[in-house]
Design an enzyme around this catalytic site. Structure first.
Site, short mmCIF file in Angstrom:
data_model
loop_
_atom_site.label_atom_id
_atom_site.label_comp_id
_atom_site.label_asym_id
_atom_site.label_seq_id
_atom_site.Cartn_x
_atom_site.Cartn_y
_atom_site.Cartn_z
N GLU A 164 0.86 -1.19 0.00
CA GLU A 164 0.00 0.00 0.00
C GLU A 164 0.89 1.23 0.00
OE1 GLU A 164 -3.05 0.14 3.05
OE2 GLU A 164 -2.92 2.32 3.18
N GLU A 169 -2.32 11.53 2.86
CA GLU A 169 -3.39 11.43 3.85
C GLU A 169 -3.35 12.67 4.70
OE1 GLU A 169 -4.27 7.40 5.71
OE2 GLU A 169 -2.15 7.24 5.22
#
Lengths: 480, 287
Positions: free
Chosen positions: B161, B166
């Site tokens: 990932e 974010e």
């Protein structure tokens, strides 16, 4: 008036010239706008561009202590000096609170390039400073901004007071304002048990942070209110605030002057509103008052319905010598009552309106509220009655209870939080007003009896409970 | 993003300062030794230029609260129910709008959207970037990220990932980029944050991207390269336990706004809804 005409003519000539030339510029190159210094610094190691006596205290006659303000060359966040403020205790003979403003030395500053007032502060203890802000010049205070209860730490901490709309501040003289009273470690009531403390302020300036964001202006506290009003009366837009999200993710809310807002009435035949937030009712019908701040629609509104004028309350007949008046245009009032005490859990909306100069106070959605004058209690020892005129517009089966409160020698409202009854040295007398006829004034003469018969030398509040929407006028104590 | 992420605190600070000083004295700067390929061959571009149209040749919607996928709360105790309604995902005025709303919906208290390109666009290596303006407020958790293809039956974190960007909504000047893989997933992921000066993520658009090649992932925001992650970093951070899984499979793109969950915590009374993430474009380049 003549001067204005001349300017108008001059502008007309300039505009015509532009039109003839057909250029796309709105203004000639010759036009120069007056501009003011755009220095953001207020105090670094010394006051910057302020008057020699840069601190102007609030009125000592109102209790402001002028002795506790100075600079401190032994304490500084940066450099070698800071502002030192010694907050007095309540029994200080020089005054029981400290506060005032910093006024620009010249004609004012252009602060439109900044987005916040910032400073570093620390306290001798973890007290709160009651109010800090800017925009107060002791004249119009047109763009006044204040943030309440700044919590101090005993180490330096940076504080950010956002500017609600920098574009308004092109010539501002009021660069800083503060007010502080003693720290209360016992209770939350100002009753003389507070203690003094010291706090320091350094690196006080306006800054362009670039992180003051997400404006959320409010009027009427963000509520959408409705009110029955009368032609000829005026209502003040209340509950003004602006909230920003700051760099650290916290929300910061300031109170502010109405001139920051652009108010609008949806129906100019019914109500008009000026830049001071004064709504004037001019015709029958319905109008909704809304506002924008820097192009952002404010939360909150007031829908006004009016079906004509309010008949004035009956003219009181008592001679002035027999009267101690709380709220009446027929007498000299002995107190300045607070109609919006903000009791926790209260749903009441109260506003003072004027009908051709005759003031009255309008209540809506009352569960409980009070008319407070506890800061200046009335000695009604020689009085026998309280008079009040009540107007209701619509028929209702509910009644209004009046609780006339003597707040005792401690001159503080002491109420049992569980049952609402007076406690400690407080007593009251309760009276229920019934038989109200819609569309007309009803006068009540309430005896100062019950517990008040023997204790009425410190009357400090009239608590109002329940009832339909109603209007009060001519509240006074008297003897026959 | 897939499971709990806690950004690494610099608890090893003191020890690391010694390391860094030594490294500075004895070796070149990372900038001089890093491998940087030039990715200038545009292979995917969505500018969201057609109002009301989300290109299903590129994008899939993930629907629900994760239960159907076997990870209720999407593995992080997130609070939103993802939908494909225009209320939650729409193209307007040249932007993709992903909107988190507060509303009761299929047992959840919030709705939002999550778009991904699985089996529609997947790529090994390249430059992945998007120009985005983020939402704000406690509980907001927007992300632009990549997951490895799992068609060979591998499961997370083996598939890898790459969280390109974010943010948590109560930190409006800070974003972070992270990788998860075997030995360094969830709370143990390898991450670095970047703090903007004099601007915010919710008032301005910023370009968030990675340049990803064999044995490196470079993270950037606008024109600032703020991190490079290599197999050596993984080895160092995991005491040799972690495995570099970013050389062996194609990855697909995900754009979403989560609400609540382990990382940001739930919204509070001050959180304003609705909140919208605006995506101006998504672009992917190859070498």
């Amino acid at each position: 008036m003549k001067k204005v005409n001349n300017i108008y003519k001059a502008l007309t000539v300039i505009c015509s010239a532009s039109l003839i030339l057909g250029c796309e510029r709105g203004l000639s190159e010759e036009v120069e706008f007056a501009s003011f210094p755009n220095n953001g610094d207020i105090f670094t190691d010394a006051p910057v561009g302020l008057t020699d006596e840069f601190f102007i205290s609030f009125d000592p006659a109102a209790g402001a202590n002028t002795e506790g303000f100075g600079t401190d060359d032994n304490v500084a966040f940066e450099g070698r000096s800071s502002i030192r403020i010694d907050v007095p205790s309540p029994n200080d003979p020089n005054g029981n609170f400290i506060g005032g403003i910093f006024l620009d030395r010249g004609d004012g500053r252009d602060l439109s390039g900044f987005d916040a007032l910032t400073f570093w502060a620390k306290g001798s203890t973890t007290a709160a400073v009651g109010l800090v802000g800017f925009g107060n010049d002791f004249e119009e205070n047109k763009f006044s901004v204040g943030q309440s209860n700044i919590q101090l730490s005993t180490d330096w901490r940076k504080y950010t007071i956002p500017i609600p709309d920098p574009s308004k501040l092109i010539q501002e003289r009021g660069l800083f304002a503060f007010s502080a009273g003693g720290l209360d470690v016992v209770d939350t009531v100002p009753n003389g048990n507070e203690i003094g403390f010291t706090f320091w302020i350094d690196e006080l300036r306006f800054e362009k942070l670039g992180t003051v964001a997400q404006p959320r202006p409010r009027i009427f506290g963000g509520a959408n209110l409705t009110e029955q009003a009368f032609t000829g009366s005026t209502i003040l837009v209340s509950g003004l605030s602006q909230t920003f999200n700051l760099e650290d993710g916290s929300n910061s809310t300031v109170g502010l002057a109405p001139s920051y807002f652009d108010f609008e009435s949806s129906n100019l035949d019914v109500a008009i509103v000026n830049e001071l937030g004064e709504i004037t009712i001019i015709g029958e019908g319905t109008a909704t008052i809304t506002a924008q701040l820097a192009g952002v629609l404010a939360e909150g509104s007031l829908e006004i319905s009016t079906s004509g004028g309010l008949d004035p309350a009956p003219t009181p007949m008592q001679p002035q010598a027999n009267v101690l008046s709380v709220f009446s245009d027929a007498y000299t009032n002995v107190v300045t009552p607070n109609f919006t005490p903000g009791f926790g859990g209260s749903t009441t909306e109260a506003s003072v309106s004027s009908n051709g100069g005759d003031e009255f106070v309008t209540y809506a959605n009352n569960n409980f509220t009070g008319i407070l004058f506890d800061d200046n209690p009335i000695d009604a020892s020689a009085m026998q009655f309280m008079h009040v005129d009540i107007y209701v517009q619509e028929a209702s089966t509910s009644s209004i209870e009046f609780q006339i409160r003597d707040i005792g020698a401690n001159q503080t409202i002491n109420t049992n939080v569980n049952n609402g009854f007076p406690e400690l040295d407080d007593v009251d007398f309760r009276f229920t007003a019934t038989g109200l006829t819609p569309g007309q004034w009803t006068s009540f003469e309430i005896p100062l009896s019950g517990d008040l018969a023997t204790q009425k030398n410190n009357l400090g509040a009239i608590i109002l409970v329940g009832g339909p929407d109603f209007i009060l006028d001519n509240i006074y104590f008297y003897s026959n | 993003m897939k499971t709990m992420t806690i950004r690494k605190k610099h608890t090893l600070g003191v020890m690391l300062i010694g390391f860094v000083t030594l490294a500075t004295l004895t070796s070149c700067n990372t900038d001089e030794t890093q491998t940087v390929a030039t990715f200038d061959n545009l292979v995917l571009e969505d500018n969201f230029d057609v109002d009301g149209f989300i290109d299903t040749e590129i994008w899939n919607f993930d629907i629900g609260d994760g239960t159907a996928q076997g990870i209720p709360g999407w593995g992080n105790n997130e609070l939103q129910y993802y939908t494909d309604r225009p209320d939650n995902a729409a193209v307007e005025n040249g932007f993709l709008l992903i909107t988190a709303k507060q509303e009761a919906f299929n047992g959840a208290q919030y709705t939002s959207a999550r778009l991904q390109t699985k089996n529609k666009f997947q790529q090994l290596y390249g430059r992945f970037e998007a120009r985005i303006r983020l939402p704000y407020g406690q509980g907001m958790w927007p992300a632009f990220w990549l997951l490895g293809d799992d068609s060979d039956g591998s499961v997370w974190p083996q598939i890898g990932e790459i969280d390109i960007m974010e943010n948590v909504g109560d930190e409006p000047t800070q974003i972070f980029g992270t990788v998860h893989g075997p030995g360094y997933s969830g709370a143990e992921s390898v991450s670095k944050s970047y703090t903007l000066e004099n601007t915010r993520v919710d008032t301005e658009f910023h370009v968030y991207g990675i340049e990803w090649g064999p044995n490196y992932i470079n993270y950037y925001i606008d024109d600032v390269l703020y991190n490079q992650i290599t197999p050596e970093d993984i080895e160092e951070e995991t005491n040799g336990e972690g495995e570099w899984v970013f050389n062996d499979r194609p990855f697909y793109i995900i754009l979403n706004v989560a609400v609540g969950g382990n990382l940001p915590g739930p919204p509070n009374a001050e959180t304003e809804f609705p909140q919208t993430m605006l995506v101006d474009y998504v672009r992917v380049y190859q070498q």
